[in-house]
Design a protein around this motif. Structure first.
Motif, mmCIF file in Angstrom:
data_model
loop_
_atom_site.group_PDB
_atom_site.id
_atom_site.type_symbol
_atom_site.label_atom_id
_atom_site.label_comp_id
_atom_site.label_asym_id
_atom_site.label_seq_id
_atom_site.Cartn_x
_atom_site.Cartn_y
_atom_site.Cartn_z
ATOM 1 N N PHE A 134 0.839 -1.272 0.025
ATOM 2 C CA PHE A 134 -0.007 -0.112 -0.266
ATOM 3 C C PHE A 134 0.884 1.255 0.021
ATOM 4 C CE2 PHE A 134 -2.795 -3.173 1.418
ATOM 5 C CZ PHE A 134 -4.048 -2.944 0.891
ATOM 6 N N THR A 135 0.650 2.165 -1.046
ATOM 7 C CA THR A 135 1.873 3.184 -1.195
ATOM 8 C C THR A 135 0.976 4.419 -1.480
ATOM 9 O OG1 THR A 135 3.145 1.671 -2.550
ATOM 10 C CG2 THR A 135 3.483 3.923 -2.825
ATOM 11 N N VAL A 136 1.549 5.474 -0.488
ATOM 12 C CA VAL A 136 0.928 6.704 -0.415
ATOM 13 C C VAL A 136 2.013 7.671 -1.287
ATOM 14 C CG1 VAL A 136 0.303 8.757 0.780
ATOM 15 C CG2 VAL A 136 -0.160 6.288 1.637
ATOM 16 N N THR A 137 1.551 8.357 -2.367
ATOM 17 C CA THR A 137 2.444 9.183 -3.143
ATOM 18 C C THR A 137 2.302 10.633 -2.847
ATOM 19 O OG1 THR A 137 3.013 7.342 -4.730
ATOM 20 C CG2 THR A 137 3.390 9.544 -5.108
ATOM 21 N N VAL A 138 2.963 11.491 -2.357
ATOM 22 C CA VAL A 138 2.714 13.052 -2.495
ATOM 23 C C VAL A 138 3.799 13.466 -3.539
ATOM 24 C CG1 VAL A 138 2.988 14.804 -0.867
ATOM 25 C CG2 VAL A 138 2.320 12.602 0.145
ATOM 26 N N VAL A 139 2.975 14.209 -4.467
ATOM 27 C CA VAL A 139 3.738 15.040 -5.372
ATOM 28 C C VAL A 139 4.064 16.420 -4.976
ATOM 29 C CG1 VAL A 139 3.864 15.593 -7.689
ATOM 30 C CG2 VAL A 139 3.158 13.342 -7.017
#
Length: 359
Positions: free
Chosen positions: A238-243
C-alpha cells in the motif's frame, strides 16, 4: 499523613514506609503529569496499576492526544465515528498509532462487510501540519469493487500551498535529505461499520525522488503486508504518494513547495494494481490483527523493492529467452522452407534436362 488543599502539593510517605506514585495527589497526577504525556507514554502508564488506569481512561485525555497527533480527527464526522468505538478515542488511538505491518501471514476472509472507507490524512513538516484532509470513499459500487484501488485527495488542477521552502538546494541534493528528515505523513483508514482503524503510512518517507522531466518531487510512504496462508503467501504494498511542485516567485532564490497530488494505491509484488474488492479484504483482515509499535519502514521497503526488481529481471530474462527461442524457430522454419524450395527448383530443372537428353 500531611496534606494540603493545593493541587500542587505532594503527599508525604506514611509512617509504614510506603512510597511511590501512590503518595502523589490525584490533582497533581491529572493536571501536572498525565496531561503532559504523549499517547504512547499514557498507554504504558495505564498498564501499571488500577488507580493509574482509571486516571488514564479519561476520554478527554485521549481526545486531546488524537487531535494533537492527527489534526484531521477534529473533523465532525470523524469525531462522531470515533465516539462509537468500544472505548472511544482510546480505542481509536490503540488502532491508529501502531504500524499496520505484521510479522506473520495475514489470512484473508472471502468477503468483508464495509460500506465505506474514511481516510483521515495529515502531512507534517518539522512537526507543523501543512496538509489535513478527510475523504470518504464508497465501497459498494461495482465501479469501486472491479476497478484498481486508488484514492486521490487532491483534484487534478488543485495546488495547495505549503510553508516548505527550498533555498538553492537543487544542485547539492540537500533538499532530499531535508524532506526525508522533516516530512512525515499519516494516512488513517477508518472502517465505520466494524469500528476499526489503521495507519497505512510509514510516517517517514521511504523514497524521495525528483522527476527528471517535470522537476516535481515524488515522496513515497509504503506499507508491506504478507497475505495468504501457510502454504502460499505473497507480499502486497500500500503506497502513499505525495507530489510536490517547486514554485519560484519572479527571480527569488527561495522555492515554495506546493502539494499537487496525495494518493493511495495498492499493488502486488509484480507491480499490478489490486482491485477495490481485494484491497478491502486485505485491509479488513489487517485491521483485525495486533499491530507492531516498531517496524522496518524504509529497510523493509528497500528489501521489497530488491525482491520486486529481481523478479522483474528474472521475468525479463525468461521473456528474452522465450523470444530468442521463438525467433530461432522461425529462422529454422524459414531456412527449411528456403531449402525445400531450392530443392524443388533444382529437382524440376534436373528432370527437364534429363528429358531433353533422353530425346
Amino acid at each position: 499523613m500531611l496534606s494540603s488543599s493545593s493541587s500542587l502539593t505532594v503527599e508525604q510517605p506514611s509512617r509504614s514506609g510506603s512510597s511511590g506514585i501512590n503518595v502523589v495527589s490525584s490533582d497533581v497526577l491529572r493536571s501536572n503529569i498525565i496531561t503532559r504525556l504523549d499517547g504512547a507514554s499514557l498507554a504504558a502508564l495505564s498498564c501499571t496499576c488500577s488507580n493509574l488506569n482509571s486516571f488514564c481512561s479519561d476520554e478527554s485525555l485521549w481526545m486531546q492526544q488524537c487531535s494533537t497527533t492527527w489534526p484531521s480527527t477534529l473533523d465532525t464526522r470523524v469525531k462522531s465515528i470515533i465516539s462509537m468505538f468500544p472505548a472511544g478515542h482510546r480505542s481509536f488511538f490503540s488502532d491508529a498509532f501502531p504500524f499496520l505491518e505484521h510479522d506473520g501471514v495475514i489470512n484473508l476472509s472471502p468477503s468483508v462487510d464495509m460500506t465505506e472507507l474514511i481516510s483521515a490524512v495529515d502531512i507534517f513538516y518539522k512537526d507543523e501540519v501543512i496538509f489535513s484532509r478527510v475523504h470518504v470513499t464508497e465501497t459498494v459500487s461495482g465501479w469501486f469493487l472491479c476497478s484498481p484501488m486508488r484514492v486521490d485527495l487532491v483534484e487534478p488542477k488543485e495546488l495547495i500551498s505549503t510553508r516548505v521552502s527550498l533555498i538553492n538546494q537543487w544542485e547539492d541534493d540537500t533538499w532530499k535529505s531535508d524532506l526525508e528528515e522533516n516530512l512525515s505523513l499519516s494516512w488513517i483508514l477508518i472502517d465505520p461499520t466494524c469500528k476499526r482503524a489503521a495507519d497505512v503510512s510509514t510516517r517517514k518517507p521511504v523514497s524521495v525522488q525528483r522527476h527528471w522531466l517535470t522537476g516535481e518531487v515524488h515522496v513515497k510512504f509504503s506499507t508491506i503486508l504478507v497475505v495468504g496462508n501457510e502454504k502460499r503467501s505473497e507480499q502486497v504494498e500500500f503506497t502513499v504518494t505525495v507530489v510536490l511542485a517547486a514554485f519560484n516567485r519572479k527571480e527569488e532564490e527561495t522555492a515554495v513547495m506546493q502539494i499537487r497530488e496525495v494518493s493511495l494505491v495498492s499493488e502486488d509484488k509484480d507491480g499490478r494494481n489490486l482491485g477495490g474488492k481485494g484491497s478491502l479484504v486485505i485491509l479488513a483482515a489487517a485491521m483485525g490483527r495486533k499491530r507492531r509499535f516498531r517496524a522496518g519502514g524504509k529497510e523493509k521497503y528497500l528489501e521489497f523493492m530488491e525482491r520486486k526488481t529481481a523478479k522483474a529481471e528474472m521475468k525479463w530474462r525468461q521473456e528474452k529467452e522465450t523470444a530468442m527461442e521463438t525467433a530461432a524457430c522461425w529462422i529454422a522454419v524459414l531456412l527449411l522452407g528456403f531449402l525445400l524450395c531450392f530443392y524443388l527448383f533444382i529437382h524440376k530443372n534436373m528432370v527437364a534436362i534429363m528429358k531433353k537428353l533422353i530425346k
